[in-house]
Design a protein around this motif. Sequence first.
Motif, PDB file in Angstrom:
ATOM      1  N   ILE A  56      51.028  28.159  13.636  1.00 39.16           N
ATOM      2  CA  ILE A  56      49.946  28.500  12.718  1.00 39.16           C
ATOM      3  C   ILE A  56      48.772  29.018  13.539  1.00 39.16           C
ATOM      4  O   ILE A  56      48.286  28.345  14.441  1.00 39.16           O
ATOM      5  N   LEU A  57      48.336  30.211  13.234  1.00 37.92           N
ATOM      6  CA  LEU A  57      47.296  30.858  14.024  1.00 37.92           C
ATOM      7  C   LEU A  57      45.918  30.305  13.678  1.00 37.92           C
ATOM      8  O   LEU A  57      45.630  29.970  12.519  1.00 37.92           O
ATOM      9  N   GLU A  58      45.077  30.222  14.699  1.00 34.24           N
ATOM     10  CA  GLU A  58      43.687  29.833  14.477  1.00 34.24           C
ATOM     11  C   GLU A  58      42.888  30.999  13.912  1.00 34.24           C
ATOM     12  O   GLU A  58      41.943  30.810  13.155  1.00 34.24           O
ATOM     13  N   GLN A  59      43.263  32.205  14.316  1.00 28.84           N
ATOM     14  CA  GLN A  59      42.654  33.423  13.797  1.00 28.84           C
ATOM     15  C   GLN A  59      43.748  34.419  13.437  1.00 28.84           C
ATOM     16  O   GLN A  59      44.597  34.711  14.290  1.00 28.84           O
ATOM     17  N   PRO A  60      43.760  34.915  12.217  1.00 30.38           N
ATOM     18  CA  PRO A  60      42.880  34.535  11.105  1.00 30.38           C
ATOM     19  C   PRO A  60      43.129  33.101  10.656  1.00 30.38           C
ATOM     20  O   PRO A  60      44.271  32.632  10.652  1.00 30.38           O
ATOM     21  N   ALA A  61      42.047  32.436  10.311  1.00 32.47           N
ATOM     22  CA  ALA A  61      42.103  31.022   9.971  1.00 32.47           C
ATOM     23  C   ALA A  61      42.746  30.819   8.592  1.00 32.47           C
ATOM     24  O   ALA A  61      42.714  31.721   7.747  1.00 32.47           O
TER      25      ALA A  61
END
Length: 447
Positions: free
Chosen positions: A323-328
């Motif tokens: 799960i990416l931090e950006q895009p949140a």
Amino acid sequence: LIVAAQQNAILLPYVVALVAGAVAGDPFIQEEQVVSGHRDDEDDDNNDYDADNDDENDIESKNKKQRVHFYKIMQRLAGDPATSDPVRLLRAVGAYAAEVGNRKSNPQEIENFCRNNFLRPKAMDEISKLRVQLTNCLKTTIVEEPEKSKATRESQMIELMRKNVSGLCIDPQMAPPNSKIVSSIRQIIISGFPDQIARLNENATEALSRRIQASGKISVPLYDTMWSNPAKETFVIHRGSCLYRMRPPPKWLVYEEIVSKEEKMNIEKNTGVMETRQKKTENPSSNDGVKRLWMKGVTLINSEWLAPLAPKTLMSSPSESKILEQPAPRYSSEKDTVIAFVEQTYGPKRWDLPVREWDKNVQGRHKWFAQALLEGKVSLELKKKKGKSIPKGFFAMLLPYLNTKPITLTKPWVKQLHIKVTTLVEVLVKAEVDSRASLLEKWNSNP
């Protein structure tokens, strides 16, 4: 066919014609059979040619005109832009059906049509018969078969299939597929061949281009398949494909078959003898001993289609996806759920796929919902119960009076500094509230 029957009635006739063509085999006459005395492009540098010979010059001139005509016909059938060999076949099947409908009393004109469009008459006739058989099979199996399943979802799907198949017929004036239908067909092909995906090997292609640049030859893009060993074999698009000359080359493909030598049934002579032809370029080995194979029946695909269409067994599981931090992550009011962005991989080689949205049990979804709730992004309006009601924009009105910004709910350091913030998230987790629907249900049952 089953997938197409579950979509809509407009798409189904095209898929029936496509399947009939795929079963009957390639009906196109190959370029080297069309052009007499034609030499393959890759062999031109290895053969001497007497430019002073008038007879050979005359033959070469005729071959050039015939080759130009051949490519124009292939380009017209492939469409603009060309995206798929099966779609090119589909267009040929539709054009042949229209010609047969217009020329029933004149077989000679039908044969002339096939010759002018580089089609094998007997192969096209076989495809026409298979279209009829497949249509009758679908009607018999799906429309007339009594319903056995009592499950609501299955019964609805069967009813939809019956509705789509009931109006199925062989339309001799079937219009050429538009861009929307072509896109749907390409996705159906992925569903049928999810384990026959190839990806452009950019490093190997660039290395080959540098190696042969000095010789003046034109390099071809090299591909890897899901199950290949790059140290032993590499793959190229077959020269008869409508995508063979596409530049820049497509990055993702789905193919129907892999060949190292061409085998075809001599349909015109009707001898039943399998002819085998192996050219120097069909299975060359480079200096490093890597075997080159050819992909036939290729279709250009978008990598974004793989995740929703391919079996889950070929995709990295949600627990393995990052799960990416950006895009949140964010709360979506349209879907009433928290959406995150993940990086997934495809196949045994774990090819990276484009970032995509993920809304199935997102880790930490309660804190992202809490942030949206305090920011007034969750539309709430409770019906009056016991004289009490909550206005639609209640939390939005409280936002200016909060001494802690809602965004702190999603920060990793919030537990050490703001106990009241973590308390709110813990309450939502305990109550299993992560959406507007679940929150309203709790409030209505326990105001």
